[in-house]
Design a protein around this motif. Structure first.
Motif, PDB file in Angstrom:
ATOM      1  N   LEU A   9       0.839  -1.196   0.000  1.00  0.00           N
ATOM      2  CA  LEU A   9       0.000   0.000   0.000  1.00  0.00           C
ATOM      3  C   LEU A   9       0.873   1.244   0.000  1.00  0.00           C
ATOM      4  O   LEU A   9       1.876   1.298   0.723  1.00  0.00           O
ATOM      5  N   ILE A  10       0.491   2.223  -0.809  1.00  0.00           N
ATOM      6  CA  ILE A  10       1.157   3.526  -0.801  1.00  0.00           C
ATOM      7  C   ILE A  10       0.162   4.547  -0.253  1.00  0.00           C
ATOM      8  O   ILE A  10      -0.963   4.658  -0.758  1.00  0.00           O
ATOM      9  N   ILE A  11       0.576   5.280   0.779  1.00  0.00           N
ATOM     10  CA  ILE A  11      -0.291   6.255   1.440  1.00  0.00           C
ATOM     11  C   ILE A  11       0.270   7.647   1.175  1.00  0.00           C
ATOM     12  O   ILE A  11       1.415   7.938   1.531  1.00  0.00           O
ATOM     13  N   TYR A  31      -5.677  -0.706   8.899  1.00  0.00           N
ATOM     14  CA  TYR A  31      -4.989  -1.580   7.949  1.00  0.00           C
ATOM     15  C   TYR A  31      -3.961  -2.380   8.726  1.00  0.00           C
ATOM     16  O   TYR A  31      -2.993  -1.827   9.248  1.00  0.00           O
ATOM     17  N   ASP A  32      -4.169  -3.694   8.801  1.00  0.00           N
ATOM     18  CA  ASP A  32      -3.239  -4.572   9.504  1.00  0.00           C
ATOM     19  C   ASP A  32      -2.241  -5.104   8.481  1.00  0.00           C
ATOM     20  O   ASP A  32      -2.489  -6.100   7.811  1.00  0.00           O
ATOM     21  N   HIS A  81       3.570  -3.524  10.952  1.00  0.00           N
ATOM     22  CA  HIS A  81       2.636  -3.171  12.023  1.00  0.00           C
ATOM     23  C   HIS A  81       1.366  -2.558  11.438  1.00  0.00           C
ATOM     24  O   HIS A  81       1.336  -2.167  10.275  1.00  0.00           O
ATOM     25  N   PRO A  82       0.312  -2.446  12.242  1.00  0.00           N
ATOM     26  CA  PRO A  82      -0.922  -1.835  11.739  1.00  0.00           C
ATOM     27  C   PRO A  82      -0.792  -0.329  11.517  1.00  0.00           C
ATOM     28  O   PRO A  82       0.108   0.339  12.056  1.00  0.00           O
ATOM     29  N   HIS A  83      -1.740   0.155  10.722  1.00  0.00           N
ATOM     30  CA  HIS A  83      -1.884   1.582  10.420  1.00  0.00           C
ATOM     31  C   HIS A  83      -3.351   1.919  10.603  1.00  0.00           C
ATOM     32  O   HIS A  83      -4.215   1.157  10.158  1.00  0.00           O
ATOM     33  N   VAL A  84      -3.653   3.057  11.250  1.00  0.00           N
ATOM     34  CA  VAL A  84      -5.049   3.396  11.506  1.00  0.00           C
ATOM     35  C   VAL A  84      -5.304   4.868  11.171  1.00  0.00           C
ATOM     36  O   VAL A  84      -4.544   5.755  11.573  1.00  0.00           O
ATOM     37  N   LEU A 121      -9.206  -2.952   4.629  1.00  0.00           N
ATOM     38  CA  LEU A 121      -9.282  -2.060   5.773  1.00  0.00           C
ATOM     39  C   LEU A 121     -10.493  -2.460   6.602  1.00  0.00           C
ATOM     40  O   LEU A 121     -11.520  -2.883   6.057  1.00  0.00           O
ATOM     41  N   THR A 122     -10.399  -2.311   7.906  1.00  0.00           N
ATOM     42  CA  THR A 122     -11.507  -2.633   8.803  1.00  0.00           C
ATOM     43  C   THR A 122     -12.025  -1.358   9.449  1.00  0.00           C
ATOM     44  O   THR A 122     -11.254  -0.589  10.028  1.00  0.00           O
ATOM     45  N   ALA A 123     -13.336  -1.121   9.354  1.00  0.00           N
ATOM     46  CA  ALA A 123     -13.950   0.063   9.959  1.00  0.00           C
ATOM     47  C   ALA A 123     -14.214  -0.195  11.434  1.00  0.00           C
ATOM     48  O   ALA A 123     -14.726  -1.251  11.813  1.00  0.00           O
ATOM     49  N   ARG A 124     -13.849   0.762  12.261  1.00  0.00           N
ATOM     50  CA  ARG A 124     -14.174   0.714  13.690  1.00  0.00           C
ATOM     51  C   ARG A 124     -15.045   1.924  14.014  1.00  0.00           C
ATOM     52  O   ARG A 124     -14.633   3.062  13.806  1.00  0.00           O
TER      53      ARG A 124
END
Length: 221
Positions: free
Chosen positions: A24-26, A145-146, A151-154, A128-131
């Motif tokens: 992934l590129i952010i 994003y796990d 490591h994860p990114h949120v 991606l998981t929505a919280r």
């Protein structure tokens, strides 16, 4: 893991900052007038792109998006500074729209996919998981994003910043709800290395903020 020179420090009118991960590129961009952060996520395998918060300056965002188009836009919450460019970006790209289901009625562009806690949002092969986090607004969502390679990114919208949770406008119940939600759904389940991308300002990590949780609760904001 090395962060390839990425700092997360951007300014309105300045150069975007790019965080390159294996899948992934952010690309983080700040737009005015309230120095909102917008994030373009690009799947390396498919080149599909997703935008987190079409906050303002549609022309700036469309330039970052570039010629490969945009598959989707996630609006983290219904406050107007996070969707000023949404109509223009959607009209230009045909992107699907996502937002927390309890905030959709406050967003003047139709939400194609209302999100509940635990829902999946995909950008290409990346998941991606929505919280769902209640307190800053009723339907705010963070996106986790796990990264299987690190490591994860949120992406926390206005629910978590360096130094505290989002503004709950002096409402003790809203503050407690937001801090409880951030604690249970982010701090309690994600490691210290988790990188946090907020809706305004600099990035942080959960590890940098974790020691301050009791202090936030005591001060009440």
């Amino acid at each position: 893991m090395a962060h390839t020179g990425y700092t997360g420090r951007v300014s309105v009118g300045g150069t975007p900052d790019v965080h390159e991960l294996p899948e992934l590129i952010i690309t983080k961009t700040a737009v005015g007038p309230m120095a909102n952060n917008a994030y373009v996520l690009r799947c390396r395998a498919t080149d599909e792109q997703l935008l987190v918060d079409a906050a303002n300056e549609a022309a700036t965002l469309l330039e970052v998006i570039g010629g490969d188009g945009l598959a989707s836009v996630v609006t983290t919450h219904r406050h107007p500074d996070h969707w000023q460019a949404l109509r223009e970006v959607v009209d230009a790209t045909g992107a699907r729209t996502y937002a927390g289901r309890d905030d959709t009625e406050g967003i003047p562009v139709r939400t194609d996919v209302p999100l509940a806690d635990g829902d999946t949002v995909r950008v290409g092969r990346v998941r991606l998981t929505a919280r769902h986090l209640v307190g800053h607004t009723p339907g705010s969502v963070a996106l986790v994003y796990d990264d299987p390679h690190g490591h994860p990114h949120v992406f926390t919208g206005d629910c978590l910043f360096p130094g505290g949770v989002g503004n709950t406008h002096g409402d003790p119940a809203a503050f407690t709800s937001l801090l409880d939600g951030v604690t249970a759904k982010l701090f309690d389940v994600l490691p210290d290395e988790t990188w946090v991308y907020p809706g305004h300002g600099d990035d942080t990590t959960l590890g940098a903020e974790r020691p301050h949780l009791p202090e936030w609760r005591e001060r009440g904001w």
